[in-house]
Each structure stands twice: as C-alpha cells, then as structure tokens.
Design an enzyme around this catalytic site. Structure first.
Site, PDB file in Angstrom:
ATOM      1  CB  SER A  65      48.226  21.109  58.795  1.00 24.34           C
ATOM      2  OG  SER A  65      46.880  21.470  59.006  1.00 24.34           O
TER       3      SER A  65
HETATM    4  N1  SAM Z   1      45.649  26.467  59.320  1.00 23.96           N
HETATM    5  C1  SAM Z   1      45.973  26.185  60.693  1.00 23.96           C
HETATM    6  C2  SAM Z   1      47.423  26.431  61.008  1.00 23.96           C
HETATM    7  O1  SAM Z   1      48.195  26.783  60.103  1.00 23.96           O
HETATM    8  O2  SAM Z   1      47.771  26.308  62.174  1.00 23.96           O
HETATM    9  C3  SAM Z   1      45.569  24.800  61.133  1.00 23.96           C
HETATM   10  C4  SAM Z   1      44.106  24.626  61.164  1.00 23.96           C
HETATM   11  S1  SAM Z   1      43.468  23.409  62.256  1.00 23.96           S
HETATM   12  C5  SAM Z   1      43.837  21.920  61.397  1.00 23.96           C
HETATM   13  C6  SAM Z   1      41.733  23.720  61.938  1.00 23.96           C
HETATM   14  C7  SAM Z   1      41.232  25.012  62.509  1.00 23.96           C
HETATM   15  O3  SAM Z   1      39.933  25.267  61.984  1.00 23.96           O
HETATM   16  C8  SAM Z   1      41.088  25.000  64.026  1.00 23.96           C
HETATM   17  O4  SAM Z   1      41.798  26.059  64.598  1.00 23.96           O
HETATM   18  C9  SAM Z   1      39.582  25.153  64.234  1.00 23.96           C
HETATM   19  O5  SAM Z   1      39.238  25.847  65.419  1.00 23.96           O
HETATM   20  C10 SAM Z   1      39.180  25.907  62.994  1.00 23.96           C
HETATM   21  N2  SAM Z   1      37.772  25.850  62.639  1.00 23.96           N
HETATM   22  C11 SAM Z   1      36.917  24.796  62.688  1.00 23.96           C
HETATM   23  N3  SAM Z   1      35.697  25.165  62.251  1.00 23.96           N
HETATM   24  C12 SAM Z   1      35.781  26.481  61.909  1.00 23.96           C
HETATM   25  C13 SAM Z   1      34.857  27.433  61.381  1.00 23.96           C
HETATM   26  N4  SAM Z   1      33.587  27.120  61.118  1.00 23.96           N
HETATM   27  N5  SAM Z   1      35.291  28.681  61.156  1.00 23.96           N
HETATM   28  C14 SAM Z   1      36.573  29.034  61.408  1.00 23.96           C
HETATM   29  N6  SAM Z   1      37.485  28.190  61.923  1.00 23.96           N
HETATM   30  C15 SAM Z   1      37.100  26.920  62.151  1.00 23.96           C
END
Ligand code: SAM
Length: 223
Positions: A65
C-alpha cells in the site's frame, strides 16, 4: 554515497513530505516508517520507487500500500504497545513490520502461499521476531490466538467480516476498507459492552479480500 544512504534519505523525505504534511503526528508511527527499510519489501526492480507516494506491485497482482495509507491505518488503531494484533493481507510484510515495532505480537494472514513465504523470509532477515505469518483465508480470522486487541484488514471487504468482529477483544479496534471493487471507505470498528460500532473515515481503493467472508475468487483483480 552508499545505496543504503540514498534509501535512508528517501525514507526521511517520505515521512516529512507524505505523512507529516498529511497530519499524522503519532511519534511511534513516524519512527517506524523512518526506520523500516521499505525498499527491501518490494521486488528488486522496483526498489528505486519504494518511497514514492503510491502503491507498488509485489506479484500475484497484489500491492504494497501507499506509505500514507499504511501510516493512517496504523494511527487509526490507537495502539498502546501491549497489543496482540491480527493483520489480514500480509502482502509484502511491510505493514506487519510497522505494526511489530509498536505492539507485543502480530499475527498476519496471507492467502497466496508465495507471498506469505516471501514476506516471512523478509521479516526474518530483518529480525522481526514478534511476527507470525500464517497462510490461509484471513476473512475467517484466526480463532486460535483470539481475541485480538487490534485487527487491520489491508484488502477490501464487501462488509466487515463477522468472524473478525467476533475475534475483536472488548475495548479493541478494527480498521478495514469496506465497499465495492475499486471504491471503498476506511471503517473503524470498536467493541464495547454495548456491542460493535463503526465510523467511516476516508475513501480508499484496495485490492479485494478474497474468501468466505470477502469477494468471490473470480472477482479478484488488482485495482
Ligand atoms: N499489507 C500488505 C503490505 O504491507 O504489503 C499489503 C496488502 S495488499 C493491498 C492485500 C493483500 O491481501 C494481498 O497480498 C492479497 O493476496 C491479500 N488477501 C486478499 N484476500 C485475502 C484473504 N482472504 N486472506 C488473506 N489475505 C488475503
């Protein structure tokens, strides 16, 4: 100048120009973002861009993000320092690292095994010993270690997942983006004796939370 010195300079500028100017003054948040080497959480080919005012692709159509959003969401949790925190959406592991400098322990869940493995390696290499990376559908939370004093979801949900509300400790806070694909509001949830309460903070745009209490798999795409 050594490469690490130029990254140090970019990191200081990021905090001054992108975060302090947008009225985040929480010293622990600013200190975490001044010290954690964000460039080590992005693919090598994007390291020069790691301190820019935007999200960056990290693989699997997912993103780390924008720095300001990391700061804002962390600030909204109003952390005191002794919390057990649950993060949904480990991605690169950067947000987990920021949280880890401010609390007792961070449990963070990622649905893509490859991203989970890479984040765990990065966090280990940087000596973040109070982070546990879990692999699975974080929309169900992780009941084994519940309740959590703080929960952060870094992917967009159609509504606040009930299991996460159930796993939020009394007195706890949860921050997450809620809405439709490409367009959500950050919501802050609190839990007191009378139940759960929410307020909307700012419009945001996150990749979708994909899972039982999120969006369906075929709706997934980077925003
Ligand atoms: N917090 C992260 C960072 O610091 O890099 C950025 C997060 S990114 C915007 C969103 C993440 O949520 C992705 O890696 C995606 O694969 C994950 N995601 C989506 N649905 C999910 C779920 N049900 N459980 C766990 N992770 C999930």
């Amino acid at each position: 100048m050594r490469p690490s010195e130029s990254f140090d300079r970019l990191r200081w500028q990021m905090v001054v120009q992108q975060i302090e100017t947008r009225n985040i003054s929480n010293p622990a948040v600013l200190e975490a973002m001044r010290t954690i080497p964000r460039h080590l959480f992005v693919p090598q080919k994007y390291q020069q861009h790691a301190y820019e005012d935007r999200p960056i692709l990290i693989g699997k159509q997912q993103t780390i993000s924008q720095p300001y959003i990391v700061a804002l969401m962390t600030d909204l949790l109003r952390l005191r320092g002794d919390e057990m925190v649950l993060e949904i959406g480990t991605g690169s592991g950067y947000q987990a690292a920021v949280l880890a400098t401010m609390v007792r322990h961070v449990y963070t869940i990622e649905r893509h095994p490859e991203l989970a493995r890479r984040a765990a390696l990065t966090l280990h290499a940087l000596d973040f010993n109070n982070v546990t990376v879990l692999e699975g559908d974080g929309s169900r939370g992780w009941p084994e270690f519940a309740p959590y004093e703080a929960i952060m979801v870094t992917a967009a949900a159609p509504k606040a997942p009930q299991p996460l509300l159930d796993q939020l400790a009394l007195g706890g806070r949860m921050v997450l983006p809620v809405g439709v694909r490409g367009k959500q509001y950050l919501e802050v949830w609190t839990h007191d004796e009378e139940g759960h309460h929410s307020e909307m903070v700012v419009p945001v745009s996150f990749v979708p939370l994909v899972g039982e209490y999120g969006f369906e798999e075929n709706e997934q795409e980077a925003q």
